[in-house]
Scaffold this motif. Sequence first.
Motif, PDB file in Angstrom:
ATOM      1  N   ILE A  82       2.445 -13.131 -20.125  1.00  0.00           N
ATOM      2  CA  ILE A  82       3.547 -12.381 -19.500  1.00  0.00           C
ATOM      3  C   ILE A  82       3.110 -10.957 -19.207  1.00  0.00           C
ATOM      4  CG2 ILE A  82       5.929 -11.611 -19.772  1.00  0.00           C
ATOM      5  CD1 ILE A  82       6.304 -13.926 -21.701  1.00  0.00           C
ATOM      6  N   GLN A  83       2.412 -10.350 -20.174  1.00  0.00           N
ATOM      7  CA  GLN A  83       1.930  -8.988 -19.959  1.00  0.00           C
ATOM      8  C   GLN A  83       0.983  -8.937 -18.760  1.00  0.00           C
ATOM      9  OE1 GLN A  83       0.298  -8.312 -23.866  1.00  0.00           O
ATOM     10  NE2 GLN A  83       1.940  -6.921 -24.437  1.00  0.00           N
ATOM     11  N   SER A  84       0.136  -9.968 -18.622  1.00  0.00           N
ATOM     12  CA  SER A  84      -0.810  -9.990 -17.513  1.00  0.00           C
ATOM     13  C   SER A  84      -0.096 -10.024 -16.174  1.00  0.00           C
ATOM     14  CB  SER A  84      -1.716 -11.220 -17.620  1.00  0.00           C
ATOM     15  OG  SER A  84      -2.502 -11.143 -18.764  1.00  0.00           O
ATOM     16  N   VAL A  85       0.899 -10.913 -16.067  1.00  0.00           N
ATOM     17  CA  VAL A  85       1.618 -11.026 -14.797  1.00  0.00           C
ATOM     18  C   VAL A  85       2.323  -9.709 -14.487  1.00  0.00           C
ATOM     19  CG1 VAL A  85       3.445 -12.230 -13.568  1.00  0.00           C
ATOM     20  CG2 VAL A  85       1.872 -13.505 -14.999  1.00  0.00           C
ATOM     21  N   CYS A  86       2.949  -9.095 -15.519  1.00  0.00           N
ATOM     22  CA  CYS A  86       3.625  -7.819 -15.302  1.00  0.00           C
ATOM     23  C   CYS A  86       2.622  -6.745 -14.914  1.00  0.00           C
ATOM     24  CB  CYS A  86       4.362  -7.382 -16.563  1.00  0.00           C
ATOM     25  SG  CYS A  86       5.855  -8.307 -16.825  1.00  0.00           S
ATOM     26  N   TYR A  87       1.464  -6.772 -15.544  1.00  0.00           N
ATOM     27  CA  TYR A  87       0.447  -5.782 -15.208  1.00  0.00           C
ATOM     28  C   TYR A  87      -0.002  -5.940 -13.760  1.00  0.00           C
ATOM     29  CZ  TYR A  87      -3.830  -3.089 -15.291  1.00  0.00           C
ATOM     30  OH  TYR A  87      -4.795  -2.169 -14.993  1.00  0.00           O
ATOM     31  N   GLY A  88      -0.212  -7.199 -13.342  1.00  0.00           N
ATOM     32  CA  GLY A  88      -0.607  -7.443 -11.964  1.00  0.00           C
ATOM     33  C   GLY A  88       0.463  -6.967 -10.987  1.00  0.00           C
ATOM     34  N   ALA A  89       1.713  -7.314 -11.273  1.00  0.00           N
ATOM     35  CA  ALA A  89       2.799  -6.910 -10.378  1.00  0.00           C
ATOM     36  C   ALA A  89       2.909  -5.391 -10.333  1.00  0.00           C
ATOM     37  CB  ALA A  89       4.118  -7.525 -10.851  1.00  0.00           C
ATOM     38  N   GLY A  90       2.838  -4.756 -11.510  1.00  0.00           N
ATOM     39  CA  GLY A  90       2.948  -3.297 -11.561  1.00  0.00           C
ATOM     40  C   GLY A  90       1.806  -2.626 -10.827  1.00  0.00           C
ATOM     41  N   SER A  91       0.591  -3.127 -11.019  1.00  0.00           N
ATOM     42  CA  SER A  91      -0.557  -2.533 -10.336  1.00  0.00           C
ATOM     43  C   SER A  91      -0.401  -2.660  -8.828  1.00  0.00           C
ATOM     44  CB  SER A  91      -1.847  -3.221 -10.759  1.00  0.00           C
ATOM     45  OG  SER A  91      -2.035  -3.082 -12.128  1.00  0.00           O
ATOM     46  N   GLY A  92       0.076  -3.827  -8.384  1.00  0.00           N
ATOM     47  CA  GLY A  92       0.283  -4.023  -6.960  1.00  0.00           C
ATOM     48  C   GLY A  92       1.328  -3.061  -6.416  1.00  0.00           C
ATOM     49  N   LEU A  93       2.457  -2.934  -7.144  1.00  0.00           N
ATOM     50  CA  LEU A  93       3.509  -2.017  -6.694  1.00  0.00           C
ATOM     51  C   LEU A  93       2.992  -0.586  -6.658  1.00  0.00           C
ATOM     52  CD1 LEU A  93       6.595  -3.454  -8.630  1.00  0.00           C
ATOM     53  CD2 LEU A  93       6.200  -3.507  -6.155  1.00  0.00           C
ATOM     54  N   GLY A  94       2.192  -0.229  -7.669  1.00  0.00           N
ATOM     55  CA  GLY A  94       1.642   1.122  -7.706  1.00  0.00           C
ATOM     56  C   GLY A  94       0.729   1.387  -6.530  1.00  0.00           C
ATOM     57  N   TRP A  95      -0.061   0.392  -6.176  1.00  0.00           N
ATOM     58  CA  TRP A  95      -0.973   0.531  -5.042  1.00  0.00           C
ATOM     59  C   TRP A  95      -0.185   0.674  -3.745  1.00  0.00           C
ATOM     60  CZ3 TRP A  95      -3.010  -1.390  -0.516  1.00  0.00           C
ATOM     61  CH2 TRP A  95      -4.338  -1.063  -0.250  1.00  0.00           C
ATOM     62  N   TRP A  96       0.861  -0.154  -3.656  1.00  0.00           N
ATOM     63  CA  TRP A  96       1.744  -0.118  -2.488  1.00  0.00           C
ATOM     64  C   TRP A  96       2.351   1.281  -2.344  1.00  0.00           C
ATOM     65  CZ3 TRP A  96       6.121  -4.372  -1.870  1.00  0.00           C
ATOM     66  CH2 TRP A  96       6.613  -4.339  -0.570  1.00  0.00           C
ATOM     67  N   LEU A  97       2.893   1.790  -3.460  1.00  0.00           N
ATOM     68  CA  LEU A  97       3.490   3.130  -3.462  1.00  0.00           C
ATOM     69  C   LEU A  97       2.482   4.167  -2.973  1.00  0.00           C
ATOM     70  CD1 LEU A  97       5.841   4.990  -4.344  1.00  0.00           C
ATOM     71  CD2 LEU A  97       4.769   5.125  -6.586  1.00  0.00           C
ATOM     72  N   ALA A  98       1.260   4.107  -3.511  1.00  0.00           N
ATOM     73  CA  ALA A  98       0.266   5.122  -3.162  1.00  0.00           C
ATOM     74  C   ALA A  98      -0.083   5.071  -1.680  1.00  0.00           C
ATOM     75  CB  ALA A  98      -0.987   4.930  -4.014  1.00  0.00           C
ATOM     76  N   ILE A  99      -0.273   3.862  -1.132  1.00  0.00           N
ATOM     77  CA  ILE A  99      -0.713   3.793   0.272  1.00  0.00           C
ATOM     78  C   ILE A  99       0.430   4.200   1.204  1.00  0.00           C
ATOM     79  CG2 ILE A  99      -0.241   1.330   0.691  1.00  0.00           C
ATOM     80  CD1 ILE A  99      -2.848   1.282   2.304  1.00  0.00           C
ATOM     81  N   VAL A 100       1.674   3.859   0.829  1.00  0.00           N
ATOM     82  CA  VAL A 100       2.807   4.260   1.669  1.00  0.00           C
ATOM     83  C   VAL A 100       2.967   5.784   1.640  1.00  0.00           C
ATOM     84  CG1 VAL A 100       5.310   4.196   1.805  1.00  0.00           C
ATOM     85  CG2 VAL A 100       4.039   2.082   1.604  1.00  0.00           C
TER      86      VAL A 100
END
Lengths: 205, 201
Positions: B138-156
């Motif tokens: 569960i932590q892994s999936v959350c980490y993946g989702a969070g990292s993706g959202l963070g990357w999305w935020l940064a590029i936007v």
Amino acid sequence: MAQLPSTRQALATGLWYDNAIFRQVLGICSALAVTNLMRNTLVMAAGVIYAASMSSLTMSLLRDATPRRIRIMVEILIIAFYVVILHLFLKAFLPEVSRDLGPYVGLIITNCILQGRLEAFAINNKPWPSFLDGLGSGAGYAAALIAIALVREPLGFGTLLGYPVMGAGWTRWTLMVMPAGAFFVLALLVWGCRYLSEPPQEGKR
Amino acid sequence: MMPTDIPPYAPWVILLGAVIAENMLLTNFLGMCSYLAISREMRAAAGLGAAVTVVMTVTSGLCYVVYWRVLAPLGLEYLQLIAFMLVIAATVQILEMALERLSPRLYFALGVFLPLITVNCAILGACLFLQIRNYSLIQSVCYGAGSGLGWWLAIVLLAGIRGRLQPARLPRGMDGPGIALVITGIMALAFTGLAGMLSIR
């Protein structure tokens, strides 16, 4: 890049004229992450030179046997093969550096420089020029990394390769150790490099 | 087989932490190439960010399963890098085909970016980090989702700022990657201020 470059040309192209980091701004993930200590930087630089030259050589040897459609997969597997060897070598002989570098050794696989050279050069050229091309772009990457580390370690820790170089009363620039410092140093180097190489253009914004 | 010492963080803490405190791009420098190349235009940046988030969430879960259920029991940990690359490449390929069938509109929005993602180092980086830090599934999936959202935020964010900077006159040699890196540095400074809020290491 149809004509075969001489040894010197191939190296000079990778080191300066097409320096992957300063000119093309590729493969900078690891350039930013490992450059706060010179020791880690040197290991990483050597690793990329090795992986770039060997994978270019191998791709070139296999260029006729590789179907066009699956070439990206083949490229990734070739690079991964050499990176796994590097990863295990560091783990066995330089465990401390290996721990510091963490995932960044493995991430050489997705380093755009290596993929770029295989795709743009090695897949269409003979083994020896391809090897030199890989060596040159690896060396260019190494030079850029060392240039960044030369700024970051002395300013951030007051040391170079662990030896104090900035005098006893040096106040550490914590900013240089932090991610933001890495971005600023790279930005300045990219700026300087482009400033020197681009002729002044009138009226261009 | 399971990770031996799972860190005691709640999944939602890891999700938030990966967006804010440990932003994949701004603190770990991963995924820089496409970040700099695709951030000239807001629409493209947002599309790529969405694609990265989806792929990262899926591959994080898959890489956890592959590592702890397949590689570790067989003693094949050294194949980790190659296995993760194959998982990522396969996921991207399948996702591309599925999108083409199920939602042509989304496919045309994201389609061009999907092949780029295979070599996005942020994806492989997330898979390697979750293994190094011994996250549970569960932590892994959350980490993946969070990292993706963070990357999305940064590029936007970068795309927005670059858009605003368009009319500005820049010094010779500074336009393009130079100014993008300066903006990123300032953003990284701002995010550093949030670093103490959540710890996920």
